[in-house]
Enzyme design. Structure first.
Site, mmCIF file in Angstrom:
data_model
loop_
_atom_site.group_PDB
_atom_site.id
_atom_site.type_symbol
_atom_site.label_atom_id
_atom_site.label_comp_id
_atom_site.label_asym_id
_atom_site.label_seq_id
_atom_site.Cartn_x
_atom_site.Cartn_y
_atom_site.Cartn_z
ATOM 1 N N GLY A 31 0.803 -1.220 0.000
ATOM 2 C CA GLY A 31 0.000 0.000 0.000
ATOM 3 C C GLY A 31 0.832 1.265 0.000
ATOM 4 N N HIS A 37 4.338 1.813 -7.831
ATOM 5 C CA HIS A 37 3.290 0.781 -7.844
ATOM 6 C C HIS A 37 2.401 0.945 -9.080
ATOM 7 C CE1 HIS A 37 3.835 1.350 -3.305
ATOM 8 N NE2 HIS A 37 4.234 0.118 -3.511
ATOM 9 N N SER A 186 9.544 5.602 -3.166
ATOM 10 C CA SER A 186 9.394 4.620 -2.089
ATOM 11 C C SER A 186 8.416 5.185 -1.074
ATOM 12 C CB SER A 186 10.744 4.383 -1.406
ATOM 13 O OG SER A 186 10.564 3.775 -0.152
HETATM 14 P P1 PAJ Z 1 6.026 -2.573 -1.615
HETATM 15 O O1 PAJ Z 1 7.236 -1.957 -0.998
HETATM 16 O O2 PAJ Z 1 4.691 -1.923 -1.405
HETATM 17 O O3 PAJ Z 1 6.295 -2.699 -3.152
HETATM 18 C C1 PAJ Z 1 5.367 -3.343 -3.992
HETATM 19 C C2 PAJ Z 1 5.999 -3.506 -5.362
HETATM 20 O O4 PAJ Z 1 6.249 -2.217 -5.931
HETATM 21 C C3 PAJ Z 1 7.352 -4.238 -5.303
HETATM 22 O O5 PAJ Z 1 7.444 -5.153 -6.381
HETATM 23 C C4 PAJ Z 1 8.343 -3.099 -5.455
HETATM 24 O O6 PAJ Z 1 9.586 -3.494 -6.018
HETATM 25 C C5 PAJ Z 1 7.589 -2.169 -6.388
HETATM 26 N N1 PAJ Z 1 8.126 -0.800 -6.302
HETATM 27 C C6 PAJ Z 1 8.311 -0.052 -5.193
HETATM 28 N N2 PAJ Z 1 8.871 1.142 -5.503
HETATM 29 C C7 PAJ Z 1 9.045 1.135 -6.847
HETATM 30 C C8 PAJ Z 1 9.583 2.088 -7.788
HETATM 31 N N3 PAJ Z 1 10.063 3.274 -7.408
HETATM 32 N N4 PAJ Z 1 9.597 1.742 -9.092
HETATM 33 C C9 PAJ Z 1 9.119 0.526 -9.502
HETATM 34 N N5 PAJ Z 1 8.589 -0.391 -8.665
HETATM 35 C C10 PAJ Z 1 8.564 -0.096 -7.359
HETATM 36 O O7 PAJ Z 1 7.778 -4.971 -1.946
HETATM 37 C C11 PAJ Z 1 6.835 -5.063 -1.195
HETATM 38 O O8 PAJ Z 1 5.852 -4.082 -1.080
HETATM 39 C C12 PAJ Z 1 6.587 -6.294 -0.336
HETATM 40 O O9 PAJ Z 1 7.832 -6.864 0.028
HETATM 41 C C13 PAJ Z 1 5.696 -7.370 -0.996
HETATM 42 C C14 PAJ Z 1 6.326 -7.905 -2.290
HETATM 43 C C15 PAJ Z 1 4.306 -6.787 -1.283
HETATM 44 C C16 PAJ Z 1 5.531 -8.573 -0.023
HETATM 45 O O10 PAJ Z 1 4.986 -8.171 1.175
#
Ligand code: PAJ
Length: 286
Positions: A31, A37, A186
C-alpha cells in the site's frame, strides 16, 4: 473494482476469471500506492484480462526494531488509486486472514541470497517476503506477477522461488520509477525532512557515477565500490549501510565488470532506510 478482505472470495473471483478465459495478473503491495506501484499496475492492465492487486503490510518481513507500526496505511486513497489504474479486484486482508493460526511453522527458506546485502541488514526479512508472496500466489493463482526492479534482491529471490518450486507463474520485472532528481520512489520517502529529501538522491548519483565510469572504460569493481562508498559517505545526512557490485544472474560479487552486473547501495537518511540499484553497462550490452 471489487474490494475484499476474504481469501475465499478472492480465490472464487480468480477462478471465475480463469473460467472466462482471462489471464490473471497480480501486483502484490504493502500500500501507500505511488507512481512506482502504478507502473506495475499499468503494465499488468496492459498484459492481462483480470488484474488483482493486494495491500498487506506483512508483519513477517519487518524486524523488531523496524517501522511496522509507523508504516503508512492510507487505505481510502489507495483504493481510489487502484480503481483509477484499472485494477479489477483489490485484496486487503487483515492479519487474521493471512495468519489465522499465528506465526507459521512452515516458511520459505530464501537460501544464501537471503542472508547477504538487504538480508544481512534485515535478518529474516526475505523469509517473511517469500512466505507471504508464496501464500498470495496460492490464493490468487496468477499467470503473471509484477515486481519492481527497485527491490532487485527481492525480485531475484521471488524469481528463484518460482523457478525452484516450479510455481506456474511468470515473474515480470518492472523498471524503477524515479523522481526528476533520480530518487527512486518509495513509501519510506515520506519519512524524510526537506533537508533529508534533498540529500536522498545521493544513492542514485553514486550508482549513476559508477555506470558512467564503466562507460568510460573502468572495469575494476573495487575501484567502483570505493568511489560509490566515498560519494555516499561524503553526504553528511546519509549513513552508508552497504555498496555492492554483483553478477546480475548469480548475485556473487564481481571482480571486473565484464558481464551484466548490478550496482546496489543502501543508506540511512534520517529516519528512512533507502535502497537503490542500477544495472551497469557492459561490453555486450547497449
Ligand atoms: P512494496 O514496498 O509496497 O512494493 C510493492 C511492489 O512495488 C514491489 O514489487 C516493489 O519493487 C515495487 N516498487 C516499489 N517502488 C518502486 C519504484 N520506485 N519503481 C518501480 N517499482 C517499485 O515490496 C513489497 O511491497 C513487499 O515486500 C511485498 C512484495 C508486497 C511482499 O509483502
Amino acid at each position: 473494482m471489487d474490494v475484499t478482505g476474504s481469501a475465499a472470495t478472492l480465490r472464487a473471483a480468480c477462478d471465475a476469471a480463469r473460467a472466462h478465459g482471462h489471464t490473471v495478473g497480480f501486483v502484490p503491495t504493502m500500500g501507500a500506492i505511488h507512481r512506482g506501484h502504478a507502473r506495475l499496475l499499468r503494465q499488468a492492465r496492459h498484459e492481462c484480462g483480470f488484474v488483482v492487486a493486494s495491500i498487506f503490510v506483512n508483519p513477517l518481513q519487518f524486524g523488531a526494531t523496524e517501522d511496522l507500526a509507523a508504516y503508512p496505511r492510507p487505505i481510502e486513497r489507495d483504493t481510489a488509486e487502484a480503481e483509477r489504474l484499472g485494477c479489477d479486484l483489490l485484496f486487503v486482508p487483515d492479519e487474521k486472514e493471512m495468519y489465522p493460526n499465528g506465526p507459521h511453522t512452515i516458511t520459505v527458506d530464501p537460501g544464501p541470497l537471503g542472508d547477504c546485502l538487504e538480508g544481512a541488514s534485515r535478518p529474516e526479512h526475505f523469509r517473511g517476503v517469500l512466505t507471504v508472496v508464496a501464500k498470495l500466489f496460492g490464493m490468487v493463482g496468477p499467470s503473471r506477477a509484477y515486481f519492481g526492479e527497485k527491490d532487485a534482491q527481492q525480485l531475484a529471490l521471488v524469481r528463484r522461488m518460482a523457478a525452484e518450486l516450479n510455481l506456474p507463474v511468470t515473474v515480470v520485472p518492472v523498471p524503477t520509477v524515479r523522481e526528476p532528481d533520480g530518487l527512486a520512489l518509495s513509501s519510506r520517502n515520506a519519512y524524510l525532512s526537506p533537508d533529508e529529501r534533498q540529500a536522498a538522491p545521493v544513492l542514485f548519483e553514486a550508482l549513476s557515477d559508477a555506470a558512467e565510469r564503466v562507460r568510460e572504460g573502468e572495469r575494476d569493481a573495487d575501484v567502483l565500490r570505493a568511489e560509490m562508498a566515498r560519494r555516499i559517505g561524503a553526504e553528511p545526512l546519509a549513513r552508508l549501510d552497504y555498496v555492492a557490485i554483483v553478477d546480475d544472474e548469480t548475485w556473487e560479487d564481481v571482480k571486473r565488470v565484464e558481464r551484466p552486473a548490478r550496482a546496489l547501495a543502501a543508506a540511512r537518511v534520517g529516519p528512512a532506510r533507502l535502497i537503490d540499484n542500477l544495472l551497469l553497462p557492459w561490453d555486450g550490452g547497449e
